[in-house]
Each structure stands twice: as structure tokens, then as C-alpha cells.
Motif scaffolding. Structure first.
Motif, PDB file in Angstrom:
ATOM      1  N   HIS A 154    -119.271  98.857 -34.831  1.00 58.82           N
ATOM      2  CA  HIS A 154    -118.769  98.579 -33.472  1.00 58.82           C
ATOM      3  C   HIS A 154    -117.296  98.178 -33.565  1.00 58.82           C
ATOM      4  N   GLY A 155    -116.391  98.809 -32.891  1.00 61.52           N
ATOM      5  CA  GLY A 155    -114.957  98.430 -32.849  1.00 61.52           C
ATOM      6  C   GLY A 155    -114.741  97.167 -32.039  1.00 61.52           C
ATOM      7  N   HIS A 156    -113.521  96.549 -32.223  1.00 57.77           N
ATOM      8  CA  HIS A 156    -113.189  95.340 -31.449  1.00 57.77           C
ATOM      9  C   HIS A 156    -113.128  95.686 -29.982  1.00 57.77           C
ATOM     10  N   GLY A 157    -113.714  94.826 -29.235  1.00 60.92           N
ATOM     11  CA  GLY A 157    -113.715  95.040 -27.790  1.00 60.92           C
ATOM     12  C   GLY A 157    -112.347  94.781 -27.193  1.00 60.92           C
ATOM     13  N   HIS A 158    -112.089  95.230 -26.030  1.00 62.22           N
ATOM     14  CA  HIS A 158    -110.823  95.044 -25.298  1.00 62.22           C
ATOM     15  C   HIS A 158    -110.811  93.661 -24.650  1.00 62.22           C
ATOM     16  N   HIS A 159    -109.812  92.851 -25.073  1.00 63.68           N
ATOM     17  CA  HIS A 159    -109.736  91.472 -24.518  1.00 63.68           C
ATOM     18  C   HIS A 159    -108.847  91.378 -23.301  1.00 63.68           C
ATOM     19  N   GLY A 160    -108.099  92.339 -22.925  1.00 66.31           N
ATOM     20  CA  GLY A 160    -107.199  92.278 -21.777  1.00 66.31           C
ATOM     21  C   GLY A 160    -105.813  91.771 -22.190  1.00 66.31           C
ATOM     22  N   GLY A 161    -104.849  91.610 -21.241  1.00 63.98           N
ATOM     23  CA  GLY A 161    -103.460  91.184 -21.529  1.00 63.98           C
ATOM     24  C   GLY A 161    -103.119  89.814 -20.992  1.00 63.98           C
ATOM     25  N   SER A 162    -104.087  88.961 -20.690  1.00 61.30           N
ATOM     26  CA  SER A 162    -103.814  87.624 -20.124  1.00 61.30           C
ATOM     27  C   SER A 162    -103.036  86.744 -21.103  1.00 61.30           C
ATOM     28  N   TRP A 163    -103.220  86.907 -22.393  1.00 66.61           N
ATOM     29  CA  TRP A 163    -102.515  86.071 -23.374  1.00 66.61           C
ATOM     30  C   TRP A 163    -101.014  86.345 -23.352  1.00 66.61           C
ATOM     31  N   LYS A 164    -100.653  87.581 -23.008  1.00 69.80           N
ATOM     32  CA  LYS A 164     -99.231  87.899 -22.933  1.00 69.80           C
ATOM     33  C   LYS A 164     -98.558  87.147 -21.777  1.00 69.80           C
ATOM     34  N   VAL A 165     -99.273  87.022 -20.680  1.00 67.77           N
ATOM     35  CA  VAL A 165     -98.731  86.287 -19.527  1.00 67.77           C
ATOM     36  C   VAL A 165     -98.545  84.818 -19.868  1.00 67.77           C
ATOM     37  N   ALA A 166     -99.539  84.244 -20.565  1.00 65.48           N
ATOM     38  CA  ALA A 166     -99.447  82.830 -20.955  1.00 65.48           C
ATOM     39  C   ALA A 166     -98.279  82.601 -21.912  1.00 65.48           C
TER      40      ALA A 166
ATOM     41  N   ALA B  31     -95.566  84.430 -22.159  1.00 67.63           N
ATOM     42  CA  ALA B  31     -94.308  84.588 -21.412  1.00 67.63           C
ATOM     43  C   ALA B  31     -93.989  83.325 -20.614  1.00 67.63           C
ATOM     44  N   ASP B  32     -95.006  82.738 -19.983  1.00 69.85           N
ATOM     45  CA  ASP B  32     -94.788  81.498 -19.239  1.00 69.85           C
ATOM     46  C   ASP B  32     -94.331  80.378 -20.161  1.00 69.85           C
ATOM     47  N   PHE B  33     -94.958  80.297 -21.337  1.00 65.94           N
ATOM     48  CA  PHE B  33     -94.589  79.251 -22.294  1.00 65.94           C
ATOM     49  C   PHE B  33     -93.146  79.424 -22.780  1.00 65.94           C
ATOM     50  N   MET B  34     -92.767  80.649 -23.102  1.00 66.04           N
ATOM     51  CA  MET B  34     -91.413  80.910 -23.574  1.00 66.04           C
ATOM     52  C   MET B  34     -90.388  80.621 -22.485  1.00 66.04           C
ATOM     53  N   THR B  35     -90.731  80.961 -21.247  1.00 63.42           N
ATOM     54  CA  THR B  35     -89.820  80.678 -20.124  1.00 63.42           C
ATOM     55  C   THR B  35     -89.640  79.177 -19.950  1.00 63.42           C
ATOM     56  N   ALA B  36     -90.754  78.448 -20.045  1.00 63.70           N
ATOM     57  CA  ALA B  36     -90.675  76.993 -19.900  1.00 63.70           C
ATOM     58  C   ALA B  36     -89.842  76.375 -21.025  1.00 63.70           C
ATOM     59  N   MET B  37     -90.029  76.869 -22.258  1.00 65.35           N
ATOM     60  CA  MET B  37     -89.268  76.343 -23.373  1.00 65.35           C
ATOM     61  C   MET B  37     -87.777  76.649 -23.210  1.00 65.35           C
ATOM     62  N   MET B  38     -87.466  77.858 -22.727  1.00 65.47           N
ATOM     63  CA  MET B  38     -86.068  78.211 -22.514  1.00 65.47           C
ATOM     64  C   MET B  38     -85.442  77.312 -21.447  1.00 65.47           C
TER      65      MET B  38
END
Length: 330
Positions: free
Chosen positions: A16-28, A30-37
Motif C-alpha cells: 500500500h503506498g502512502h496516502g495523500h495527507h493534503g497541503g494544510s501543513w504548507k499553510v501552517a 507559511a503562517d509561521f514564517m510570516t509571523a517570524m519575519m
């Protein structure tokens, strides 16, 4: 298959291949990097701007719709540089800035005036305290002269008064009781004892002193290289040495000078014995500071005259003085 043989069973596991987890971690992320900047930019602003500039920036974010927030993106150079904001050309009240400038100017003038008044009051109060200290010292010296046996022989030759320069104590000559040998800076023993007794009294205040020598108009004669100028200066220095021997600090001596016969105590009798004298002045602080900061010396007029009326010091005459006064009137 032969009878009795076991069957071979093959088990195949289906991967069984890895299932698709979606792209929500990328949004989190990006928010973290923006806050740090944003956080690092805030730290940079706090570290590279002054208090006034920080107040201007804070004022803009608190009220971004202000009429003073103009320019591209609402930026106003006047806000950032903490200067007077630039008003829009279509301001409804063009007199607002002029009125504000006038109010600021009046406020600055009032502040400066208040500071000047405060300094003047402080200076006046310090002068009043100093005058009270000198008056108290005058009373103490006069009391000591009246009571101490050291001064009894010379009490009628010690003059005390307040002048524009400070408290002045003069030791004058008398016909049969000179302070120095004739034409010499060699001091008489009784004058030396008086000066040594005065030393601890003069040291009761923080004020510095000046010592000045005076002579009468009698000169050494034509062609003399040693004149009344040198004589008066040498006598003043002899008086200084006697005060030092009596315990007065040498660091509190501001000036030692000779005035020759230029400032007689009795102007119409320049050859009178009373003109030969040593003048010790407990200097006011302002006078001592002026001398120590490159002053040009003491004015002879100030040495003789007071800018304020001075009440004579009253004392009880001895029976001998009373008899002498009665005989003088006969």
C-alpha cells in the motif's frame, strides 16, 4: 499431486503506498514564517529607531486615517522623522499649523522663563544664606575680640565691617603700637599672636580669604628700588604665614597682594598711622570664584567701601577707655 503430499500455499502481500495527507501543513508553515519575519522586523525597528520615531510610528498605526498620514501608502516623512507632520494641500483649516507653532513657541518661552526665575531664586537664596553666615562670623569674631586676652592689647586697632566683597577684618597701626618694624616686613609679636588667634575663627566658614597690605604715603626716597609696593606685598605675605601657622588652610587663601599707599583709610591724611594696615577679607563665593577663574584682582574701592549700609558693632568700653575719652574732650 501425489497422495499424502502437503499443498504449497503462496501468500502475496499487496503493498500500500502512502496516502495523500493534503497541503494544510504548507499553510501552517507559511503562517509561521510570516509571523517570524514580522517579529524580526519589529525587533529591528525597535533597535534602530529613537523614542520619538517610535511614537510617530505608533501614532500612525493607532490612527491611520489621520489627515496628516499622506503620501504613497499613507506614509508621511514628517511622522517618521518626528517633525511637524506635513498637512495636505486641501486642509480645511490652514491656520491650524500657525496656531500650533505659536502655542509651542509660547510654551517654550514660558518654560525658559520659569527656569530663569528658578535659577534667580536659587542664587538669591544662596546669597542670603551666605550673608547670614558672614554676619554670624562677624559676631563671633567681635565676641572673641572682646573676651579673649590675646586681643585685649589690640582690640582698638581691629576694625570689622561687611563690604561688597565679604567680611573685612583690618588690623591698623597706632602711633605707639605699629604692626611691623619701620620700613620692614618683620611683624611685631602681638600682631602675630592676633593673626594666629584669628585663624581658627576664619576657618569656621568654607569661604576663601584675601590678604592685602597697605602702607602710608611715606616713601623710601628717590632712587630706592624697594618701594611701598614691595613693602605692602611682603607684609601681606607675612600675615598669610602667621595665619597658616595658626591653623588656617593655605588652600583657602585666594589672593595675597600689596597696594602700597594707593588706598588710604583716611584720604585727607595719607601719612596717618592708621593707613598702615593689613586687610583680611572673607570673600563671598562669587568673588572667590571670579578670582580663581582668571579674575583681575580686587578693586581698591571695594576694599574700602561697602555697597550696603553696615551698622557699627557695639561693645562696652572699658573704664580705661572711658577715662581716655573724657580726657580727650577736656
Amino acid at each position: 499431486m501425489e497422495k499424502g503430499a502437503q499443498p504449497i500455499i503462496i501468500i502475496k502481500k499487496k503493498g500500500h503506498g502512502h496516502g495523500h495527507h493534503g497541503g494544510s501543513w504548507k499553510v501552517a508553515l507559511a503562517d509561521f514564517m510570516t509571523a517570524m519575519m514580522a517579529f524580526f522586523m519589529l525587533m529591528w525597528l525597535l533597535g534602530s529607531t529613537s523614542k520619538e520615531e517610535q511614537k510617530a510610528i505608533s501614532g500612525y498605526f493607532n490612527n491611520p486615517g489621520s489627515e496628516f498620514a499622506i503620501g504613497e501608502g499613507g506614509a508621511n516623512p514628517g511622522l517618521v522623522s518626528a517633525e511637524q507632520p506635513q498637512a495636505e494641500a486641501h486642509s480645511k483649516d490652514p491656520q491650524t499649523e500657525d496656531k500650533s507653532d505659536k502655542d509651542n513657541a509660547e510654551e517654550n518661552t514660558q518654560t525658559q522663563t520659569a527656569e530663569q526665575v528658578s535659577e534667580a531664586k536659587l542664587k538669591k537664596e544662596m546669597e542670603r544664606i551666605e550673608k547670614e553666615q558672614l554676619e554670624k562670623l562677624q559676631e563671633q569674631v567681635q565676641e572673641e575680640i572682646n573676651n579673649d586676652p590675646v586681643f585685649q592689647q589690640m582690640k582698638d586697632q581691629i576694625l570689622i565691617d561687611l563690604t561688597a566683597l565679604g567680611l573685612r577684618i583690618q588690623i591698623v597701626d597706632k602711633d605707639q603700637r605699629p604692626g611691623f618694624d619701620v620700613g620692614s616686613a618683620r611683624m611685631k609679636p602681638y600682631i602675630e599672636e592676633v593673626l594666629k588667634a584669628l585663624a581658627p575663627l576664619l576657618d569656621k566658614v568654607q569661604n576663601k580669604i584675601s590678604v592685602t597690605g597697605h602702607t602710608d604715603s611715606t616713601s623710601y626716597g628717590a632712587g630706592a628700588t624697594y618701594t611701598n609696593w614691595e613693602l605692602s606685598a611682603d607684609r601681606a605675605n607675612s600675615a598669610r604665614r602667621a595665619l597658616i601657622q595658626g591653623g588656617f588652610p593655605d588652600a583657602k587663601v585666594a589672593t595675597v597682594q600689596g597696594m602700597g599707599s594707593a588706598a588710604p583709610l583716611i584720604a585727607d591724611k595719607p601719612d596717618a598711622p592708621i593707613n598702615r594696615r593689613i586687610a583680611i577679607i572673607v570673600l563671598k563665593k562669587a568673588v572667590a570664584d571670579a578670582l580663581s577663574n582668571g579674575g583681575t584682582g580686587l578693586d581698591s574701592n571695594d576694599l574700602l567701601k561697602s555697597t550696603e549700609p553696615v551698622e557699627p558693632v557695639q561693645r562696652i568700653m572699658t573704664p580705661r577707655e572711658v577715662d581716655a575719652a573724657i580726657d580727650a574732650k577736656r
